[in-house]
Each structure stands twice: as C-alpha cells, then as structure tokens.
Design an enzyme around this catalytic site. Structure first.
Site, PDB file in Angstrom:
ATOM      1  N   SER A   1       0.835  -1.293   0.011  1.00  0.00           N
ATOM      2  CA  SER A   1       0.066  -0.092  -0.136  1.00  0.00           C
ATOM      3  C   SER A   1       0.916   1.310  -0.324  1.00  0.00           C
ATOM      4  O   SER A   1       2.152   1.143   0.428  1.00  0.00           O
ATOM      5  CB  SER A   1      -0.792  -0.006   1.212  1.00  0.00           C
ATOM      6  OG  SER A   1      -1.477   1.191   1.388  1.00  0.00           O
TER       7      SER A   1
ATOM      8  N   TYR B   1      -1.799  -0.574  10.533  1.00  0.00           N
ATOM      9  CA  TYR B   1      -1.777  -1.108   9.094  1.00  0.00           C
ATOM     10  C   TYR B   1      -0.528  -0.305   8.577  1.00  0.00           C
ATOM     11  O   TYR B   1       0.003  -1.242   7.704  1.00  0.00           O
ATOM     12  CB  TYR B   1      -3.047  -0.198   8.427  1.00  0.00           C
ATOM     13  CG  TYR B   1      -3.236  -0.400   7.236  1.00  0.00           C
ATOM     14  CD1 TYR B   1      -3.788  -1.779   6.542  1.00  0.00           C
ATOM     15  CD2 TYR B   1      -2.899   0.280   6.217  1.00  0.00           C
ATOM     16  CE1 TYR B   1      -3.962  -2.252   5.122  1.00  0.00           C
ATOM     17  CE2 TYR B   1      -3.374  -0.018   4.559  1.00  0.00           C
ATOM     18  CZ  TYR B   1      -3.676  -1.245   4.278  1.00  0.00           C
ATOM     19  OH  TYR B   1      -3.921  -1.594   3.049  1.00  0.00           O
TER      20      TYR B   1
ATOM     21  N   LYS C   1       2.306  -2.890   6.285  1.00  0.00           N
ATOM     22  CA  LYS C   1       2.620  -2.497   5.177  1.00  0.00           C
ATOM     23  C   LYS C   1       4.243  -2.254   4.767  1.00  0.00           C
ATOM     24  O   LYS C   1       4.980  -2.736   3.789  1.00  0.00           O
ATOM     25  CB  LYS C   1       1.643  -1.550   4.542  1.00  0.00           C
ATOM     26  CG  LYS C   1       0.306  -1.946   4.365  1.00  0.00           C
ATOM     27  CD  LYS C   1       0.373  -3.455   3.604  1.00  0.00           C
ATOM     28  CE  LYS C   1      -1.285  -3.739   3.218  1.00  0.00           C
ATOM     29  NZ  LYS C   1      -1.499  -5.066   2.484  1.00  0.00           N
TER      30      LYS C   1
HETATM   31  P1  NAP Z   1     -11.124  -6.465   0.924  1.00  0.00           P
HETATM   32  O1  NAP Z   1     -12.204  -5.988  -0.246  1.00  0.00           O
HETATM   33  O2  NAP Z   1     -11.247  -6.171   2.276  1.00  0.00           O
HETATM   34  O3  NAP Z   1     -10.767  -7.889   0.713  1.00  0.00           O
HETATM   35  C1  NAP Z   1      -9.881  -8.642   1.305  1.00  0.00           C
HETATM   36  C2  NAP Z   1      -9.934 -10.032   1.039  1.00  0.00           C
HETATM   37  O4  NAP Z   1      -9.014 -10.686   2.184  1.00  0.00           O
HETATM   38  C3  NAP Z   1     -11.323 -10.696   1.531  1.00  0.00           C
HETATM   39  O5  NAP Z   1     -11.501 -11.589   0.763  1.00  0.00           O
HETATM   40  C4  NAP Z   1     -10.872 -11.196   2.964  1.00  0.00           C
HETATM   41  O6  NAP Z   1     -11.957 -12.050   3.494  1.00  0.00           O
HETATM   42  C5  NAP Z   1      -9.493 -11.802   2.869  1.00  0.00           C
HETATM   43  N1  NAP Z   1      -8.919 -11.772   4.040  1.00  0.00           N
HETATM   44  C6  NAP Z   1      -8.711 -11.074   5.201  1.00  0.00           C
HETATM   45  N2  NAP Z   1      -8.371 -11.925   5.970  1.00  0.00           N
HETATM   46  C7  NAP Z   1      -7.940 -12.868   5.676  1.00  0.00           C
HETATM   47  C8  NAP Z   1      -7.695 -14.147   6.740  1.00  0.00           C
HETATM   48  N3  NAP Z   1      -7.481 -13.782   7.827  1.00  0.00           N
HETATM   49  N4  NAP Z   1      -7.723 -15.306   6.090  1.00  0.00           N
HETATM   50  C9  NAP Z   1      -8.187 -15.322   4.842  1.00  0.00           C
HETATM   51  N5  NAP Z   1      -8.557 -14.358   3.895  1.00  0.00           N
HETATM   52  C10 NAP Z   1      -8.523 -13.090   4.629  1.00  0.00           C
HETATM   53  O7  NAP Z   1      -9.599  -5.682   0.475  1.00  0.00           O
HETATM   54  P2  NAP Z   1      -9.073  -5.092  -1.033  1.00  0.00           P
HETATM   55  O8  NAP Z   1      -9.263  -3.606  -0.797  1.00  0.00           O
HETATM   56  O9  NAP Z   1      -9.304  -5.748  -1.951  1.00  0.00           O
HETATM   57  O10 NAP Z   1      -7.548  -5.322  -0.383  1.00  0.00           O
HETATM   58  C11 NAP Z   1      -6.632  -6.293  -1.220  1.00  0.00           C
HETATM   59  C12 NAP Z   1      -5.101  -5.932  -0.730  1.00  0.00           C
HETATM   60  O11 NAP Z   1      -5.170  -4.472  -1.150  1.00  0.00           O
HETATM   61  C13 NAP Z   1      -4.815  -5.650   0.731  1.00  0.00           C
HETATM   62  O12 NAP Z   1      -3.738  -6.424   0.912  1.00  0.00           O
HETATM   63  C14 NAP Z   1      -4.790  -4.372   1.099  1.00  0.00           C
HETATM   64  O13 NAP Z   1      -4.200  -3.916   2.157  1.00  0.00           O
HETATM   65  C15 NAP Z   1      -4.382  -3.622  -0.383  1.00  0.00           C
HETATM   66  N6  NAP Z   1      -4.822  -2.275  -0.341  1.00  0.00           N
HETATM   67  C16 NAP Z   1      -5.914  -2.014  -0.544  1.00  0.00           C
HETATM   68  C17 NAP Z   1      -6.393  -0.567  -0.855  1.00  0.00           C
HETATM   69  C18 NAP Z   1      -7.768  -0.141  -0.675  1.00  0.00           C
HETATM   70  O14 NAP Z   1      -7.868   1.102  -0.631  1.00  0.00           O
HETATM   71  N7  NAP Z   1      -8.851  -1.003  -0.768  1.00  0.00           N
HETATM   72  C19 NAP Z   1      -5.320   0.380  -0.894  1.00  0.00           C
HETATM   73  C20 NAP Z   1      -3.910   0.104  -0.681  1.00  0.00           C
HETATM   74  C21 NAP Z   1      -3.707  -1.384  -0.627  1.00  0.00           C
HETATM   75  P3  NAP Z   1     -13.069 -11.693   4.184  1.00  0.00           P
HETATM   76  O15 NAP Z   1     -13.944 -10.563   3.533  1.00  0.00           O
HETATM   77  O16 NAP Z   1     -13.834 -13.053   4.345  1.00  0.00           O
HETATM   78  O17 NAP Z   1     -12.547 -11.234   5.479  1.00  0.00           O
END
Ligand code: NAP
Length: 244
Positions: free
Chosen positions: A136, A149, A153
């Site tokens: 991130s 967080y 990261k």
């Molecule tokens: P998201 O929509 O919350 O999806 C995260 C996924 O990870 C969900 O399927 C969740 O399952 C799964 N997960 C979380 N904890 C878990 C665990 N303990 N065991 C197995 N699966 C687990 O998040 P996203 O926005 O797509 O984020 C994906 C990545 O991008 C992450 O690494 C995040 O830090 C990074 N990122 C996101 C953003 C943003 O603004 N969205 C920005 C920068 C970086 P459940 O729903 O069942 O918990």
C-alpha cells in the site's frame, strides 16, 4: 493487461472480494489454473459459480496450523499473489493488542508462511516463479488512524526485498504493488467520508482513487515474463501520491 499465463498455476490469497477476487478472475481469463484462498466459504462459492476452473481453499490465514494443512495438497504453484489483509483503523492511543496481532498475523506472518510453502516448491522444481505482495501507499506515508496498518505494510515492503534477495538466485522474483485508495470494502471502511476522501484526492496528482482493474493490471505485469528483470521493487499504483 494482455498476458498469457497458459500452463501456469497461480495462488491468490484474499480472493473472495475486492482486488484479490478480480486478480483471481483475471488470471483465470489469461489461462492460469487458479487456486483461490480466503476465509469466507460463501465468497468462494460465488467465485466458483463465476469461474468453474478456479480451485477454492477456505482457511483463515491467521491460523498457522490450519493454513499449513489447507495448502499442503494444492500442488505446484508458479505465481503467487499475497493479497489478503485487514485494515483495523484505530487512533494510535487506542490501539489494542488483539487488533495489532490480527493485522500482523494476516498482513505479514501469513505472507511469510504462504510464500515459504510456495517458494520451497519452486526452488525444489528449479522452475523459478514470481511472487507479488499487495502492499500500500500506507507503507511509506503516515495516515491518521492507520498506525498498525501502516506498520504492517512497511514490514511487508522490507520483507519482500529480503525475499527478493534470497529467492532471486532460484529465479524467483518478488515485488510489491503499492496502491492508493481503491473503493473496495476495505477502501470504503476508511475513505467513505467525503471530507476525508477529498483531502486524500487532493494529495494525488491525478486527482482520483485507483480502480480495481488498475491494480490488477500492475499485479499481472509483475507476475508476467514482461517484467522478467524486475525484482525487489515496490511499485506505486497511486497516481503520483508517493512522488510528492
Ligand atoms: P477487501 O475487499 O477487504 O478484501 C480482502 C480479502 O482478504 C477478503 O476476501 C477477505 O476475506 C480476505 N481476508 C482478510 N483476512 C483474511 C484471513 N485472515 N484469512 C483469509 N482471507 C482473509 O480488501 P481489498 O481492498 O481488496 O484489499 C486487497 C489488498 O490491497 C490488501 O492487501 C490491502 O491492504 C491492499 N490495499 C487496499 C487498498 C484499498 O484502498 N482498498 C489500498 C492499498 C492497498 P473476508 O472478507 O472473508 O474477511
């Protein structure tokens, strides 16, 4: 991104929702055999309904023993995307040990474990491979209520560099993508408030958040042979946020 992953086997964590789900589907469209790992069975059911060739694995990645068991029979993996993460937002003075442990457990420790399992196989087969860790912009900039967080990261960025150093001789490349805000479930958690969103967008030269597909394209590039000499980088997908 136009890339062929025919004949490749890819494992994506956090594939139930958001960026991970879109990455799993994109890899499958590009010909990879995809193993989708997440902890909510309903998400895996709908993913397999959408793309029948995907192999679902349901496990909570914070559970080391259960993860080892769940992944022991997944077979060889050429491409790994460590994407699962949680963002528990708390002001620094209110950070609690349970949220701290959960965040480090999924955002960092699980990356170590899943990468070890996969990279040991890559090394034994001598086939090389590519690992992309989803980090991130928060790894490199302080954001309010993101103390834990941001720390996870930052740890992930440096973990990825050491992995690149040690796994490189086995032709296993390791890189991160570092997106700005993406309006997934996680993104909505922190940035739905229009005032907060406006203030963040004002720091992004392109003046907007990233789309899921823009992050997926960067992941596919780093997984593909088109990035064959790129190893150990943290690639911002942030419209210029980190440059300023
Ligand atoms: P998201 O929509 O919350 O999806 C995260 C996924 O990870 C969900 O399927 C969740 O399952 C799964 N997960 C979380 N904890 C878990 C665990 N303990 N065991 C197995 N699966 C687990 O998040 P996203 O926005 O797509 O984020 C994906 C990545 O991008 C992450 O690494 C995040 O830090 C990074 N990122 C996101 C953003 C943003 O603004 N969205 C920005 C920068 C970086 P459940 O729903 O069942 O918990």
């Amino acid at each position: 991104m136009e890339a062929s992953f025919a004949g490749k086997r890819a494992l994506v964590t956090g594939a139930g929702k958001g960026i991970g789900r879109a990455t799993a589907l994109a890899l499958a469209r590009c010909g990879a055999k995809v193993i989708a790992v997440t902890r909510t069975q309903a998400d895996l059911n709908s993913l397999v309904e959408e793309c029948a060739s995907i192999t679902p694995v349901c496990v909570d990645l914070t559970d080391w023993g259960a993860t080892e068991q769940a992944l022991q029979d997944v077979g060889p993996v050429d491409l790994l995307v460590n994407n699962a993460a949680c963002a528990n937002l708390q002001p620094f003075l209110e950070v609690t040990p349970d949220k701290f442990e959960q965040a480090f457990s999924v955002n960092v420790k699980a990356v170590v474990q899943v990468s070890q399992l996969v990279a040991r196989g890559m090394k034994a087969r001598g086939s090389g491979g590519s690992i992309v860790n989803v980090s991130s912009q928060a790894s490199q900039r302080a954001l309010r209520e993101h103390a834990v967080y941001c720390a996870t990261k930052a740890a992930l960025d440096m973990l990825s560099k050491v992995m690149a150093l040690e796994l490189g001789p086995h032709q296993i490349r390791v890189n991160t993508v570092n997106p700005t805000v993406v309006m997934t479930d996680m993104g909505r958690l922190g940035w739905s408030d229009p005032e907060k969103a406006k203030s963040m967008k004002s720091r992004i030269p392109l003046g907007r958040f990233a789309e899921v597909e823009e992050v997926v394209n960067s992941i596919l590039f780093l997984l593909s042979e088109k990035s064959s000499m790129i190893n150990g980088v943290t690639l911002p997908v942030d419209g210029g946020f980190l440059a300023c």
